[in-house]
Design a protein around this motif. Structure first.
Motif, PDB file in Angstrom:
ATOM      1  N   SER A 147       0.848  -1.197   0.000  1.00 33.76           N
ATOM      2  CA  SER A 147       0.000   0.000   0.000  1.00 33.76           C
ATOM      3  C   SER A 147       0.884   1.247   0.000  1.00 33.76           C
ATOM      4  CB  SER A 147      -0.920   0.002   1.219  1.00 33.76           C
ATOM      5  OG  SER A 147      -0.157   0.041   2.404  1.00 33.76           O
ATOM      6  N   SER A 148       0.308   2.382  -0.309  1.00 33.87           N
ATOM      7  CA  SER A 148       1.099   3.610  -0.443  1.00 33.87           C
ATOM      8  C   SER A 148       1.705   4.075   0.876  1.00 33.87           C
ATOM      9  CB  SER A 148       0.227   4.726  -1.026  1.00 33.87           C
ATOM     10  OG  SER A 148      -0.890   4.957  -0.184  1.00 33.87           O
ATOM     11  N   ASP A 149       1.114   3.648   2.026  1.00 24.91           N
ATOM     12  CA  ASP A 149       1.654   4.061   3.333  1.00 24.91           C
ATOM     13  C   ASP A 149       2.620   3.025   3.917  1.00 24.91           C
ATOM     14  OD1 ASP A 149      -0.105   2.077   3.862  1.00 24.91           O
ATOM     15  OD2 ASP A 149      -1.427   3.246   5.173  1.00 24.91           O
ATOM     16  N   ASN A 150       3.011   2.026   3.139  1.00 21.14           N
ATOM     17  CA  ASN A 150       3.969   0.975   3.532  1.00 21.14           C
ATOM     18  C   ASN A 150       3.466   0.044   4.639  1.00 21.14           C
ATOM     19  OD1 ASN A 150       6.378   2.114   1.977  1.00 21.14           O
ATOM     20  ND2 ASN A 150       5.922   3.815   3.357  1.00 21.14           N
ATOM     21  N   ILE A 151       2.203   0.139   5.010  1.00 21.44           N
ATOM     22  CA  ILE A 151       1.701  -0.629   6.162  1.00 21.44           C
ATOM     23  C   ILE A 151       1.049  -1.940   5.730  1.00 21.44           C
ATOM     24  CG2 ILE A 151      -0.034  -0.628   8.014  1.00 21.44           C
ATOM     25  CD1 ILE A 151       0.592   2.340   8.384  1.00 21.44           C
ATOM     26  N   ALA A 152       0.244  -1.912   4.685  1.00 20.07           N
ATOM     27  CA  ALA A 152      -0.489  -3.107   4.258  1.00 20.07           C
ATOM     28  C   ALA A 152       0.232  -3.808   3.108  1.00 20.07           C
ATOM     29  CB  ALA A 152      -1.902  -2.733   3.832  1.00 20.07           C
ATOM     30  N   VAL A 153       0.199  -5.143   3.138  1.00 18.61           N
ATOM     31  CA  VAL A 153       0.784  -5.963   2.072  1.00 18.61           C
ATOM     32  C   VAL A 153      -0.320  -6.842   1.507  1.00 18.61           C
ATOM     33  CG1 VAL A 153       2.490  -7.732   1.504  1.00 18.61           C
ATOM     34  CG2 VAL A 153       3.033  -6.007   3.212  1.00 18.61           C
ATOM     35  N   LEU A 154      -0.447  -6.837   0.175  1.00 16.16           N
ATOM     36  CA  LEU A 154      -1.422  -7.693  -0.486  1.00 16.16           C
ATOM     37  C   LEU A 154      -0.703  -8.906  -1.065  1.00 16.16           C
ATOM     38  CD1 LEU A 154      -4.235  -6.737  -2.929  1.00 16.16           C
ATOM     39  CD2 LEU A 154      -2.488  -8.297  -3.727  1.00 16.16           C
ATOM     40  N   SER A 155      -1.271 -10.089  -0.837  1.00 14.73           N
ATOM     41  CA  SER A 155      -0.769 -11.312  -1.474  1.00 14.73           C
ATOM     42  C   SER A 155      -1.956 -12.043  -2.074  1.00 14.73           C
ATOM     43  CB  SER A 155      -0.045 -12.202  -0.456  1.00 14.73           C
ATOM     44  OG  SER A 155      -0.946 -12.661   0.526  1.00 14.73           O
ATOM     45  N   ALA A 156      -1.804 -12.547  -3.273  1.00 11.08           N
ATOM     46  CA  ALA A 156      -2.906 -13.236  -3.954  1.00 11.08           C
ATOM     47  C   ALA A 156      -2.402 -14.518  -4.581  1.00 11.08           C
ATOM     48  CB  ALA A 156      -3.518 -12.329  -5.022  1.00 11.08           C
ATOM     49  N   ALA A 157      -3.221 -15.572  -4.457  1.00  9.69           N
ATOM     50  CA  ALA A 157      -2.880 -16.891  -4.985  1.00  9.69           C
ATOM     51  C   ALA A 157      -4.019 -17.402  -5.853  1.00  9.69           C
ATOM     52  CB  ALA A 157      -2.583 -17.845  -3.832  1.00  9.69           C
ATOM     53  N   ALA A 158      -4.118 -18.722  -6.000  1.00 15.27           N
ATOM     54  CA  ALA A 158      -5.096 -19.298  -6.919  1.00 15.27           C
ATOM     55  C   ALA A 158      -6.528 -19.223  -6.411  1.00 15.27           C
ATOM     56  CB  ALA A 158      -4.741 -20.756  -7.188  1.00 15.27           C
TER      57      ALA A 158
END
Length: 943
Positions: free
Chosen positions: A424-435
């Protein structure tokens, strides 16, 4: 000379997104006095302890570098033995989480670990075909058992006897006498690999599982305990080689063991087979602590559970069978024949081992563990192939038990490989996506804060404002999610094939997509009225399409939004003007398609990573190739620049992440940690964090420190690491009397043992120097007629002004017990005479007798020829003989006195509480019986 350029080091911060890795096994552990609640699972190089009730990770046992392959809890529940892929074993305390004991002896991955009944010994089996028995208390190896020709699959101690039984992929089951450390019996009745074995029915029966649907049962009879002298002996056949027995088929079709002429401690004959429902090989075969429940599974998702009946239950069953048989015979016979009627019922293996039920899990089982609680409830925990832990419970005593899934740990990880990551733009949230799912993680706590179901995701980004995310899927769809509610806002059919790449426009008003349908599409964000509410929601609309001749693999905007870079399947990268979509440049030179690329913050450079393992750096003004770098040993899967710099990261299928300088074309740093192919990575907008995902199911966070990284020092450290690795891989030192390949020492040469030997040599050198100085000092004082101060070595001052000989003893005491023999083995003989003289001095003082005797006997064993042929050492050996015998006798007397005192206290406790120690009483009774039988046999043979 000043430093030309400094970089900041990135270090491993955390491993998350992983519930349990596939190479090891799951085990129940006892924490805070609770059983059946906590499980230990391997997690790459670490071990995670999960609370099944809360679904939380409560403890991490930190590993070093290599992947965990085997776990085994100690019988007292206080420790956990962990085997690693490099052949090392560490024993962790479950109270503190620290691993203070390390064993190094195997050359390949650990495949089996098992404690004995008291927890004092640990047997380890490995892919190097050896079995090593370790003394856990003394932290040293006892002996190495060689005999198997392939990887060891299981090793078990017998409770009452000093025996070990092992199975291997060489189709053999071997029995080892640990008193003499030799194999006295080999069962070769299997035609395929033996994948597991268990001992049941008070260790009178062995059950083995192989690569077929048959569980074979073997009856064990200990020769000292065979009561009936008239019992028919098994057929004796002359043996071709000592220690090997074979099976052959008798007339009735049963398998008989070939016996050697002399007694072999026990007999092992096939009792029958239990047919499994699964047709594939046995993956795991286990029995609970009580020995009443047997379970096994194959490569599918079904666990088959069996119950081993007690003697009373078997008798009850046989009485019922007899009653039924009598009734049937009575009905078939005539009236006159009823009196002479004799009925016999044969007991089969199925009467003793009864099928209970099957437990069907949600995915394929990788490993499991059982625990039978005192209330009669059976708990089974499963580590599944899709990064999942499940707990089932059932009551085996009920006629038709139904397994119930009570807990599962799912939120902390994806079910399949993560193929896209975003910050995310504020460096706090991380997105991970799989199948199957999209997860949002809090970077600081590493907790999953939102899970959303999706199709097979390939690319993603946070919409400006960080309230929505866009996912590109393998079916060519764009999926728009709202993070606050976790709802899918909209699904758009964007491409006819896979949507390989997304790139957010620098003005943040739209984005561009590239797909397998040979097109690049431009999209703008817009607000539309929501059907379910009066408020407006975010949506996207397509504005333009760029049609190309080949499949699009990657697209990237230039920072000024004037140019668009498109990677195609024909191994080229084409640059287009964004406003007119006219062709500007073509970058060609890669031999295989460009999978990933990125443009620097100032738009001056474009870096491309290809399946040909190279990274090329190009100028975006003229399209000239500045440099071609051989980046990875396999395909380059992802590439991204660090914001506001010309540094970039690459991720490859060779399990590594590397940082590069695009101006100086230098490799800065390698981030090692992943154990499988690295699929993607994401650099935070601030550049302080990097997150990466891999085929090992783990997500790893790397953090930028304030520590400067100097390339020359980094190269030097790399060379040192390579040297240490080469030292560890060198051949073991030769020992007189041993033939080629017969290394029966339990340890192996490592860099730690080499360093320990170097410390001993340095200590002896210092002792020689200081002794020579003291002699010179005495001569000077004698000549001067007065005392002259003697300069003290700074090393001895650091140890508190101790004598040089005491310093040598401190060095010996500082060496790990598990590394002591190997350190002495690589020690040159020139240092041995001094060590023997010092040992004589130390033993006379009576300090550390056990340690000194252990070192002394080992040195005498490996340097026997040279010591005995050296006339100078004869008086030293004579003195050592006298002092050692006397001092060891003193130590033995002290231990005997202490044992007698403890026995007295034990008797006092028994008298006060009027409680007998039943275990001791039973063992005494069995000992008396055994002696009586031996005496009777002796009398019979004499008569």
């Amino acid at each position: 000379m000043g430093l030309t350029k400094q970089y900041l080091r990135y270090v491993a911060s955390a491993v998350f997104g992983l519930i349990g890795s596939q190479k090891g096994n799951v085990v129940f552990v006892t924490l805070r006095g609770e059983k059946g609640r906590y499980v230990a699972v391997p997690a790459c190089e670490h071990v995670f302890i999960w609370d099944l009730r809360k679904g939380e990770k409560i403890l991490i046992l930190q590993g070093l570098k290599h992947e965990v392959t085997c776990l085994c809890p100690s019988p007292d529940g206080l420790h956990l033995a962990v085997g690693y892929e490099d052949g090392s074993i560490r024993i962790f305390s479950l109270l503190s989480g620290e691993g203070n004991v390390t064993f190094n002896g195997h050359k390949a991955a650990i495949t089996s670990l098992k404690y004995d009944q008291l927890g004092g010994r640990l047997a380890s089996g490995s892919k190097d075909t050896d079995v090593i028995v370790w003394d856990v208390i003394n932290e040293s190896g006892l002996y190495r058992l060689k005999g198997h020709k392939d990887a060891i699959t299981q090793a078990l101690f017998l409770r009452e006897k000093n025996l070990l039984v092992t199975s291997g992929k060489d189709t053999m089951v071997k029995w080892w006498d640990l008193d003499t450390q030799h194999c006295f019996r080999t069962i070769v009745g299997h035609r395929t690999e033996v994948w597991g074995l268990v001992l049941v029915s008070e260790e009178k029966r062995l059950i083995t599982g192989a690569s077929d649907s048959e569980l074979r049962a073997w009856d064990i009879a200990y020769l000292q305990e065979i009561e009936d002298p008239e019992e028919p002996e098994p057929k004796k056949i002359k043996e071709s080689s000592p220690g090997i027995q074979d099976t052959h088929e008798a007339e009735d079709g049963t398998l008989e063991m070939e016996e050697a002429p002399e007694d072999r401690i026990l007999t092992c004959r096939k009792a029958g087979s239990i047919m499994r429902e699964g047709r594939d090989r046995v993956v795991n075969l286990a029995v609970d602590r009580t020995g009443r429940i047997l379970a096994c599974h194959g490569t599918d998702s079904v666990l088959e559970v069996f119950r081993i009946l007690s003697k009373e239950e078997i008798q009850k069953k046989m009485d019922k069978k007899m009653k039924k048989a009598r009734k049937k015979a009575k009905g078939n016979s005539c009236k006159g024949e009823e009196e002479d009627l004799e009925v016999s019922v044969e007991m089969t293996l199925q009467d003793e081992i009864q099928r209970v039920t099957n437990i069907k899990t949600s995915a394929k089982i990788k490993s499991f563990d059982l625990i039978h609680l005192p209330q009669g409830e059976l708990k089974a925990v499963f580590l599944l192939q899709n990064n999942l832990v499940e707990l089932y419970s059932l009551s085996p005593s009920v006629p038709a038990p139904q397994p119930v899934r009570t807990n599962r740990i799912t939120i902390a990880g994806h079910r399949s490989d993560v193929r896209t990551l975003s910050f995310s733009s504020d460096n706090i949230a991380v997105l991970s996506a799989a199948a199957d799912s999209v997860k949002i993680w809090n970077r600081s706590t590493l907790q999953c804060i939102r899970t959303m179901t999706c199709e097979y995701a390939l690319c993603s980004f946070f919409v400006p404002g960080d309230r929505q995310v866009v996912i590109g899927t393998k079916t060519g769809k764009l999926q728009l999610y709202d993070l606050a509610s976790g709802n899918l806002l909209e699904t758009i059919d964007a491409h006819d094939g896979a949507l390989w790449s997304l790139s957010l426009s620098p003005d943040q008003r739209g984005f561009v997509t590239g797909g397998a349908d040979k097109s690049v599409k431009f999209w703008d964000f817009e607000l539309v009225k929501d059907e379910n509410s009066t408020q407006k929601r975010l949506s996207v609309k397509q504005t333009r399409t760029l049609q190309l001749d080949e499949e699009v693999l990657c697209v990237r905007y230039s920072p000024n939004q004037k140019l668009l870079a498109v990677s195609l399947l024909d191994c080229t990268v084409k640059i287009f003007y964004v406003d007119t979509l006219k062709f500007f440049l073509s970058l060609y030179g890669h031999k295989l398609p460009v999978i990933c690329m990125d443009i620097s913050y100032d738009g001056a450079l474009i870096a491309t990573g290809s399946a040909d393992r190279n990274v090329k750096i190009w100028g975006l003004d003229f399209g000239d190739c500045h440099k071609s770098l051989f980046a990875h040993d396999d395909s380059v899967m992802y590439l991204q620049f660090v914001p506001k710099s010309h540094l970039f990261f690459t991720a490859g299928k060779d399990h590594k992440i590397k940082q590069w300088d695009a101006d100086r074309f230098e490799h800065i740093q390698t981030l090692e940690g992943h154990h499988q192919e690295v699929w993607c990575l994401a650099v935070s907008p601030s550049g302080d964090y990097v997150v990466s995902s891999s085929h090992d199911k783990s997500l790893r966070l790397w953090e930028r420190t304030r520590e400067p990284l100097i390339l020359e020092e980094e190269r030097e450290m790399q060379r040192e690491a390579e040297y240490e690795e080469s030292v560890a891989k060198e051949d073991q030192p030769a020992v007189p009397g041993e033939t080629q390949g017969d290394n029966y020492f339990t340890g192996k040469k490592t860099i730690e043992t080499v360093k320990a030997a170097e410390r001993i040599m340095e200590a002896i050198e210092l002792y020689r120097e200081e002794t020579a100085k003291m002699k010179e000092h005495k001569a000077i004082c004698k000549a001067a007629g007065k005392e002259v101060p003697l300069p003290i070595s700074p090393i001895l001052m650091a140890y508190g002004n101790i004598s040089p000989s005491a310093y040598v003893l401190e060095i010996f005491k500082g060496i790990r017990s598990s590394e002591l023999e190997e350190a002495l083995l690589v020690l040159p003989f020139s240092y041995v005479p001094d060590i023997l003289k010092l040992f004589n001095e130390f033993i006379q003082l009576g300090s550390d007798i056990e340690l000194l005797c252990r070192c002394l006997f080992f040195l005498l064993r490996i340097h026997f020829g040279q010591i005995t042929s050296n006339q100078m050492l004869v008086p030293v050996i004579e003195k050592l003989k006298e002092t050692t015998i006397s001092k060891v006798s003193q130590v033995r007397d002290v231990i005997g006195f202490n044992m007698a005192g403890l026995d007295y206290l034990k008797r006092e406790c028994e008298a006060k509480s009027e409680v007998m120690f039943f275990a001791d009483a039973t063992s005494h009774l069995e000992e008396k019986k055994r002696k009586r039988k031996k005496r009777e046999k002796l009398i019979l043979t004499l008569t």
